[in-house]
Design a protein around this motif. Structure first.
Motif, PDB file in Angstrom:
ATOM      1  N   ILE A   7       0.856  -1.201   0.000  1.00 48.64           N
ATOM      2  CA  ILE A   7       0.000   0.000   0.000  1.00 48.64           C
ATOM      3  C   ILE A   7       0.885   1.241   0.000  1.00 48.64           C
ATOM      4  CG2 ILE A   7      -1.726   1.299   1.285  1.00 48.64           C
ATOM      5  CD1 ILE A   7      -2.600  -1.442   2.467  1.00 48.64           C
ATOM      6  N   GLU A  11       0.914   4.267  -2.643  1.00 51.47           N
ATOM      7  CA  GLU A  11       0.639   5.647  -2.231  1.00 51.47           C
ATOM      8  C   GLU A  11       1.834   6.549  -2.526  1.00 51.47           C
ATOM      9  OE1 GLU A  11      -2.218   6.838  -1.238  1.00 51.47           O
ATOM     10  OE2 GLU A  11      -3.182   4.878  -1.336  1.00 51.47           O
ATOM     11  N   GLU A 208     -10.963   7.898  -0.661  1.00 53.24           N
ATOM     12  CA  GLU A 208     -11.128   6.455  -0.592  1.00 53.24           C
ATOM     13  C   GLU A 208     -12.540   6.125  -0.110  1.00 53.24           C
ATOM     14  OE1 GLU A 208      -8.370   2.847  -0.130  1.00 53.24           O
ATOM     15  OE2 GLU A 208      -7.963   4.813  -0.867  1.00 53.24           O
ATOM     16  N   LEU A 211     -15.293   7.519  -2.761  1.00 50.05           N
ATOM     17  CA  LEU A 211     -15.291   6.723  -3.993  1.00 50.05           C
ATOM     18  C   LEU A 211     -15.642   5.272  -3.723  1.00 50.05           C
ATOM     19  CD1 LEU A 211     -12.140   7.872  -5.977  1.00 50.05           C
ATOM     20  CD2 LEU A 211     -14.520   8.376  -6.437  1.00 50.05           C
ATOM     21  N   LYS A 212     -15.762   4.926  -2.442  1.00 50.06           N
ATOM     22  CA  LYS A 212     -16.130   3.559  -2.046  1.00 50.06           C
ATOM     23  C   LYS A 212     -15.032   2.536  -2.342  1.00 50.06           C
ATOM     24  CE  LYS A 212     -20.158   4.931  -0.890  1.00 50.06           C
ATOM     25  NZ  LYS A 212     -20.410   5.107   0.518  1.00 50.06           N
ATOM     26  N   THR A 213     -13.861   3.010  -2.712  1.00 55.29           N
ATOM     27  CA  THR A 213     -12.776   2.059  -2.962  1.00 55.29           C
ATOM     28  C   THR A 213     -12.437   1.315  -1.676  1.00 55.29           C
ATOM     29  OG1 THR A 213     -11.925   3.852  -4.276  1.00 55.29           O
ATOM     30  CG2 THR A 213     -10.593   1.871  -4.177  1.00 55.29           C
ATOM     31  N   GLU A 215     -14.094  -0.283   0.415  1.00 57.47           N
ATOM     32  CA  GLU A 215     -14.646  -1.617   0.672  1.00 57.47           C
ATOM     33  C   GLU A 215     -13.820  -2.691  -0.025  1.00 57.47           C
ATOM     34  OE1 GLU A 215     -18.760  -2.393   0.541  1.00 57.47           O
ATOM     35  OE2 GLU A 215     -19.314  -0.521   1.512  1.00 57.47           O
ATOM     36  N   ILE A 216     -13.363  -2.366  -1.216  1.00 56.87           N
ATOM     37  CA  ILE A 216     -12.501  -3.314  -1.928  1.00 56.87           C
ATOM     38  C   ILE A 216     -11.181  -3.464  -1.171  1.00 56.87           C
ATOM     39  CG2 ILE A 216     -11.231  -3.760  -4.048  1.00 56.87           C
ATOM     40  CD1 ILE A 216     -13.373  -2.363  -5.560  1.00 56.87           C
ATOM     41  N   MET A 217     -10.635  -2.312  -0.746  1.00 54.26           N
ATOM     42  CA  MET A 217      -9.363  -2.348  -0.034  1.00 54.26           C
ATOM     43  C   MET A 217      -9.487  -3.189   1.232  1.00 54.26           C
ATOM     44  SD  MET A 217      -7.390  -0.746  -1.953  1.00 54.26           S
ATOM     45  CE  MET A 217      -5.952  -0.602  -0.926  1.00 54.26           C
ATOM     46  N   LEU A 218     -10.574  -2.975   1.978  1.00 55.44           N
ATOM     47  CA  LEU A 218     -10.727  -3.698   3.237  1.00 55.44           C
ATOM     48  C   LEU A 218     -11.057  -5.167   3.022  1.00 55.44           C
ATOM     49  CD1 LEU A 218     -12.441  -1.168   5.651  1.00 55.44           C
ATOM     50  CD2 LEU A 218     -10.041  -1.709   5.338  1.00 55.44           C
ATOM     51  N   PRO A 223      -7.772  -2.502   8.230  1.00 55.22           N
ATOM     52  CA  PRO A 223      -7.830  -1.038   8.296  1.00 55.22           C
ATOM     53  C   PRO A 223      -6.513  -0.437   8.779  1.00 55.22           C
ATOM     54  CG  PRO A 223      -9.734  -1.999   9.397  1.00 55.22           C
ATOM     55  CD  PRO A 223      -8.830  -3.123   9.029  1.00 55.22           C
ATOM     56  N   LYS A 230      -1.098   4.327   3.906  1.00 55.92           N
ATOM     57  CA  LYS A 230      -1.425   5.627   3.318  1.00 55.92           C
ATOM     58  C   LYS A 230      -0.601   6.754   3.929  1.00 55.92           C
ATOM     59  CE  LYS A 230      -5.603   6.500   1.536  1.00 55.92           C
ATOM     60  NZ  LYS A 230      -5.558   5.940   0.193  1.00 55.92           N
ATOM     61  N   ARG A 385     -11.523   2.974  11.268  1.00 55.60           N
ATOM     62  CA  ARG A 385     -12.321   1.752  11.208  1.00 55.60           C
ATOM     63  C   ARG A 385     -13.815   2.090  11.197  1.00 55.60           C
ATOM     64  NH1 ARG A 385     -14.685  -1.992  10.582  1.00 55.60           N
ATOM     65  NH2 ARG A 385     -14.758  -4.073  11.479  1.00 55.60           N
ATOM     66  N   LEU A 389     -16.421   3.928   6.948  1.00 57.61           N
ATOM     67  CA  LEU A 389     -17.509   3.194   6.322  1.00 57.61           C
ATOM     68  C   LEU A 389     -18.840   3.894   6.456  1.00 57.61           C
ATOM     69  CD1 LEU A 389     -16.252  -0.205   7.556  1.00 57.61           C
ATOM     70  CD2 LEU A 389     -16.300   0.587   5.208  1.00 57.61           C
TER      71      LEU A 389
END
Lengths: 407, 316
Positions: A7, A11, A208, A211-213, A215-218, A223, A230, A385, A389
């Protein structure tokens, strides 16, 4: 850990490819250069080479005045006051000194200048007038000029700065100016980078989330890894930036400065530059963690800006009070802010530059700082965390702080 | 592979998920079906450990989703999210790397999927430049690029044209054939009907019916008849043994009362309309759903009703 590094690498690339990063990297050296060259320029710009002083009357003073002004500058004897004044207005002369007969006994003499701010020229002329008039008055009173000089000339103060190592000669005012400007440059850099990186990270976390990214990352990483990745990525970019700047500064000190014949402040040493980095690193992590938490709690950029206000105010304390810290590095106020973690990276750096405190004080302040970084990191991870969300509702700072307690 | 036990989750006063239990097995496509706001996404997000259940638990390989298990799980969130400024390739390889897949393998998989979806030439374009449907395909690839053993698709078909939907359905069948556990949620019952082995019908967070699709159909079906004909068959709805009638452009589907015989309907039709097709069928999932939950729209309504799933409004 491996995920965290992946990550961070991602970044880092995202940061280094950013326009702002390139711009700051390029502007930074100029700040440093300004810091290195300003004091020297300020000292040498006093009387510009080639300044011409018009002199009306008082032929006796001319040789002394000429030699006091030094090479490049000259004295232009004129017949009347009016043409002297006109010449000053035209810019033909830097200043005009008008001496009526018997001026040696007068209490004041007209000295014309367009700006009134050329202190160096003023003091040089003033010194000559003073010396010549003193001698004239002495001879009128029947006292030998040498005696007068002997009586009036007291011992000069020879400033010797005491450090841990040894007493060394320093050049008084120049040295103070050098320290002040170096400190200001360093503080500016710290403030600028910490704030910019903080905001960068805050925004990136916020993005993040919007853009809802996330959820994919998690679904791939924890977290905690995401948060630290990041923060770490841009941090590496920041360190590279600092390394680049320091190389520039040292280059300026050892090559550019001497080549231009300008002296670099004695405070711009490799050791001091190292201190800058030493304090930048924890300051960066501390503020980035705080900003990440705020980014996770914010709803949009505007909201993030609102939430970040208290942070910016605290970060501004060292900027606003820089004079106090430089003049009285040992006062209770300075000591307090050099231990308070949110200001200590900058204030302790100032203290180290101005008058190095005992090693244990630095160590203690640094330890408090490191503990705060870890604490801020784990608190940020919790806010992250919960906050990252949630969407759809603006939250107050108090509510975000409450999330720290959430599981 | 995935097991939910009595999970509950409330948002304020709203019970989003109210005691759901189900399990999805390897080599099986499990459908989580219900209208918008039924609690499907909440359930999937709880499975992904993104939100915590108030009570109950969802286990993956016998435990709550652990960091180590994330590499075998693929997740397609309902709200799509890709880094807009990233290139398609970067995004896919980044996710694959985070899932622990070596880059060479990830590249191979990526190219194969992109090729299959016909968007290989978009590989080095930015996500920003993709159409919504293309971005959706990229998102799908994101979910499966690392060859997961369990995939959770939340509304995978929304925003896709029929051709793309079929490509996705095929891809899901292929995953199943490879022994992957596939769980997907949808409010479009036709999709569920096409590929699901087992289903869980939910509404307002509660289970309506669950089990193997065939069993569900057997249990609630056997008494519907599809008739294709020429003439006016409007009298059918009024027949005493007919419970309800759904009209389609070219045929009608009559749901008979439980004790009625299809023969009676055949006799009733004889002579009054010209029958071209008479078929006893199990009712559609939609029919089962509406008969169990009740539907705001009249079942003996007009022909216009060709997308049955849209008639059921939900909380959102």
């Amino acid at each position: 850990m491996r995920k965290l590094l992946k990550i961070a690498r991602h970044e880092f690339r995202a940061t280094a490819a950013n326009k702002a990063f390139v711009v700051i990297t390029l502007i930074g050296p100029f700040l440093i250069l300004a810091v290195s060259l300003l004091p020297a320029l300020a000292a040498s710009s006093g009387s510009k080479a080639g300044s011409v002083v018009a002199l009306v009357g008082g032929d006796a003073i001319r040789p002394a005045l000429s030699s006091a002004l030094g090479g490049g500058s000259s004295v232009a004897p004129l017949a009347d006051e009016a043409s002297a004044k006109a010449g000053v207005l035209d810019g033909k002369y830097s200043a005009a000194l008008v001496l009526e007969p018997g001026w040696e006994g007068a209490s004041s003499i007209p000295f014309y200048s367009k700006t009134g701010t050329d202190i160096m020229l003023y003091s040089k002329v003033s010194a000559v007038v003073d010396a010549v008039s003193r001698q004239a008055r002495a001879s009128v009173s029947g006292v030998a000029p040498e005696v007068v000089d002997k009586i009036l000339k007291g011992p000069a103060l020879d400033l010797r700065k005491l450090g841990a190592d040894q007493a060394k000669k320093s050049s008084g005012v120049d040295d103070y100016l050098g320290i002040l400007l170096t400190v200001m440059g360093f503080v500016m850099l710290m403030y600028m980078t910490v704030l910019l990186y903080g905001q960068l990270i805050g925004r990136s976390v916020l993005q993040e989330k919007t853009l809802k990214t996330v959820e994919i990352m998690l679904s791939a990483v924890s977290p905690r890894d995401l948060l630290w990745g990041k923060i770490l990525g841009p941090g590496v970019a920041g360190l590279i930036q600092y390394a680049f700047w320091i190389a520039m500064a040292l280059g300026a000190a050892s090559v550019v400065g001497p080549a231009l014949g300008i002296s670099i402040p004695a405070t711009l040493t490799p050791a001091n530059l190292l201190w800058l980095v030493v304090f930048f690193v924890p300051a960066y992590f501390l503020y980035s963690a705080i900003y990440a938490a705020l980014g996770a709690g914010a709803e949009d950029e505007q909201h993030l800006g609102q939430l970040a206000w208290p942070v910016i105010i605290v970060l501004m304390i060292p900027m606003v009070m820089i004079n106090t810290f430089v003049m009285t590095p040992e006062s209770a106020l300075s000591v307090f802010f050099s231990f308070f973690p949110l200001t200590s990276p900058i204030v302790m750096l100032i203290r180290v530059l101005v008058s190095p405190p005992p090693a244990w004080e630095i160590a203690l302040s640094y330890s408090i700082l490191l503990v705060s970084v870890l604490a801020a990191g784990s608190l940020a991870a919790r806010v992250f965390r919960v906050g990252i969300l949630m969407t759809g509702k603006r939250r107050k700072l108090g509510e975000i702080i409450k999330w720290v307690g959430a599981r | 592979m995935l097991e939910a036990r009595e999970v509950r989750k409330s948002y304020g006063d709203v019970r989003a998920v109210d005691g759901l239990s189900f399990s999805a097995r390897p080599g099986e496509i499990f459908g989580l079906i219900g209208p918008n706001g039924a609690g499907k996404s909440t359930t999937i997000r709880m499975a992904m450990n993104i939100i915590a259940p108030d009570s109950g638990e969802i286990l993956i390989r016998g435990r709550r989703l652990a960091e180590e298990d994330k590499s075998i799980v693929g997740y397609l969130p309902e709200e799509r999210g890709l880094y807009r400024k990233a290139k398609v390739e970067e995004m896919l390889l980044y996710v694959a790397a985070l899932k622990g897949m070596p880059e060479a393998d990830a590249r191979k998989n990526m190219d194969a999927w992109l090729e299959r979806f016909g968007i290989l030439e978009w590989k080095s374009r930015k996500i920003d430049e993709l159409s919504k449907g293309m971005a959706q395909k990229v998102q799908f690839i994101c979910t499966v690029i690392h060859k997961p053993r369990l995939v959770l698709f939340d509304e995978p078909f929304s925003g896709l044209d029929p051709v793309s939907q079929d490509i996705l359905l095929d891809a899901m069948l292929e995953l199943k054939a490879e022994g992957v556990t596939v769980l997907f949620s949808t409010h479009i019952m036709d999709h569920a009907e096409k590929i699901c082995e087992r289903i869980l019908l939910v509404d307002k967070g509660r289970e309506i019916v669950s089990g193997p699709l065939a069993e569900v159909k057997a249990k609630y079906g056997r008494n519907a008849v599809q008739i294709e004909f020429d003439g006016d068959a409007s009298f059918v709805a009024a027949l005493p043994f007919v419970e309800s009638v759904r009209r389609f452009p070219r045929w009608i589907e009559a749901q008979l009362r439980p004790d009625a015989d299809a023969d009676e309907l055949f006799k009733a039709l004889a002579g009054r309309v010209r029958v071209r097709r008479f078929e006893v069928v199990s009712p559609s999932l939609h029919k089962i759903f509406t008969s169990l939950v009740g539907d705001a729209s009249p079942e003996t309504g007009t022909d216009a009703e060709s997308r049955p799933e849209e008639t059921k409004g939900g909380r959102s």
